[in-house]
Motif scaffolding. Sequence first.
Motif, PDB file in Angstrom:
ATOM      1  N   ASN A  53     -20.547 -22.570  39.137  1.00  0.00           N
ATOM      2  CA  ASN A  53     -21.675 -22.752  40.047  1.00  0.00           C
ATOM      3  C   ASN A  53     -22.772 -21.717  39.830  1.00  0.00           C
ATOM      4  O   ASN A  53     -22.530 -20.534  39.644  1.00  0.00           O
ATOM      5  CB  ASN A  53     -21.202 -22.755  41.507  1.00  0.00           C
ATOM      6  N   HIS A 134     -30.749 -26.164  43.168  1.00  0.00           N
ATOM      7  CA  HIS A 134     -29.291 -26.126  43.300  1.00  0.00           C
ATOM      8  C   HIS A 134     -28.759 -27.251  44.187  1.00  0.00           C
ATOM      9  O   HIS A 134     -27.836 -27.972  43.786  1.00  0.00           O
ATOM     10  CB  HIS A 134     -28.845 -24.779  43.879  1.00  0.00           C
ATOM     11  N   TYR A 308     -14.090 -23.609  41.993  1.00  0.00           N
ATOM     12  CA  TYR A 308     -15.412 -23.010  41.845  1.00  0.00           C
ATOM     13  C   TYR A 308     -15.254 -21.593  41.310  1.00  0.00           C
ATOM     14  O   TYR A 308     -14.365 -20.854  41.736  1.00  0.00           O
ATOM     15  CB  TYR A 308     -16.151 -22.981  43.185  1.00  0.00           C
ATOM     16  N   GLN A 313     -23.688 -18.528  43.996  1.00  0.00           N
ATOM     17  CA  GLN A 313     -24.108 -19.133  42.728  1.00  0.00           C
ATOM     18  C   GLN A 313     -24.136 -18.069  41.630  1.00  0.00           C
ATOM     19  O   GLN A 313     -25.196 -17.682  41.135  1.00  0.00           O
ATOM     20  CB  GLN A 313     -25.481 -19.802  42.889  1.00  0.00           C
ATOM     21  N   TRP A 315     -23.558 -17.923  38.454  1.00  0.00           N
ATOM     22  CA  TRP A 315     -24.120 -18.174  37.123  1.00  0.00           C
ATOM     23  C   TRP A 315     -25.642 -18.368  37.163  1.00  0.00           C
ATOM     24  O   TRP A 315     -26.248 -18.752  36.155  1.00  0.00           O
ATOM     25  CB  TRP A 315     -23.463 -19.409  36.499  1.00  0.00           C
ATOM     26  N   GLY A 357     -21.631 -26.658  35.217  1.00  0.00           N
ATOM     27  CA  GLY A 357     -22.334 -26.323  36.437  1.00  0.00           C
ATOM     28  C   GLY A 357     -23.220 -27.467  36.889  1.00  0.00           C
ATOM     29  O   GLY A 357     -23.083 -28.600  36.430  1.00  0.00           O
TER      30      GLY A 357
END
Length: 458
Positions: A53, A134, A308, A313, A315, A357
């Motif tokens: 993610n 996102h 996950y 988040q 990444w 992702g």
Amino acid sequence: MRTMMTRRQLLQSIGSGFGMMSFAGLEAASDPLAARQPHFPARAKHVIYLFLNGGPSQVDTFDPKPALTRFHGTSAPSGNLKTERKTGALLKSPFAFRRHGQSGLEFSEIFPKLGACADDLCVIRSMYTERPNHEPSLFMFNCGHVLPGHPSMGSWLTYGLGTFNRNLPGYVVLCPGVPVIGPQLWTSAYLPAIHQGTYLPNNESEPEKLIQHLRNRNLSAEEQRRQLDLLASLNRLHLEREGGDAQLEGRIQSMEVAYRMQSEAMDALDVSREPAAVRARYGDGDFARGCLIARRLVERGVRMVQVYYGNGQPWDNHDDIQIHRRLAATSDAPMAALLQDLKASGLLKETIVLIGGEFGRTPSVEVSGLVRVQNGRDHNNHGFSILMAGGGVKGGLAYGSTDEFGFKAVEKRTHPHDVHATILHLMGMDHTKLTYRHAGRDFRLTDVAGTVVRDIIA
């Protein structure tokens, strides 16, 4: 697939004889999670979804672009595509790519152990999705729609196929914290509530902290059974009097699952039972623990497990793409170990492993005023990569491509709907027939789109 009969309708159909039936007997007769036959012979039985993610960069992981090195620091000849934030000159990858296996697939140096599994992996390098944000992209990959309010893929799978082990949930979600959006990513939405994902915080290493209060230390199993049956009968009297209530029915079923989980959940979640050498191969950390638990759950018949990478988040490296090296250091070994263990046991043949992702990242450097260090990349929904393995997926294959800089998918463009359609096909389901009637229309995971990507099927 037609909408299932409600329990109130079932009660009406079997009449006064219900008063003599036990709750357990009713569940055996109308168990929404009982394993069911697919539409046609399946190649796969399980799904493990390793979700990185935040959006890993395709040009720094699985899609090498030598042109980025040659044109580093210059403007892209065709200009930059519109993304969420302002981007500038092209930015070469700081990581070298190396060929692996008999297939010669190229992986970034930050994934050496995953690269060793290249001949079992299919790299789809031509992914794209609608939005560079996102939330809508997370919804698309998890639920098949850019807006909230739709069931997750795991919910669709258990709705259509049930699960194999009734002492464990059919759909488990592991995350050390929560990703952006949170529980809406594993919701059952308008499907029956029993199909919602069971969330477990895998930042906890002790099984009794992963699922708190599961064990009843005051009542025996027989006493709990009598208590649960009494509560169920009272709830059903309420349903008879007041009419169908999906939330109440979901709670009744969830309590039944929780009761049965006492017999197997603690063992399945206790990674300390694994040999020390196995734990060492996965490594330390939350994601490593999640990958090992995923394997143990699938071995015990859980239909789908999603892991996950981390809270929020992680990444999402707008500032400095070098952070990818640190993230890969804690994800490379566990992903490779999971694939190797599944292959060694024969489970990889019937388990689809999906890695990726919600989108990729731009080949150009981000220059917005929101970053402190201009060495990162913005979101990129125009072109990115995901990995698939097992369950009938062709290994050692690079499918599709982006342009010479990795900005846009240009060959064999693949949408998340196509990935979902392909997964359902491998699971023996026609994605156009796995539907649920809601609000006057039939809904499905792939909405009104999706094409099975047959070129990646072995």
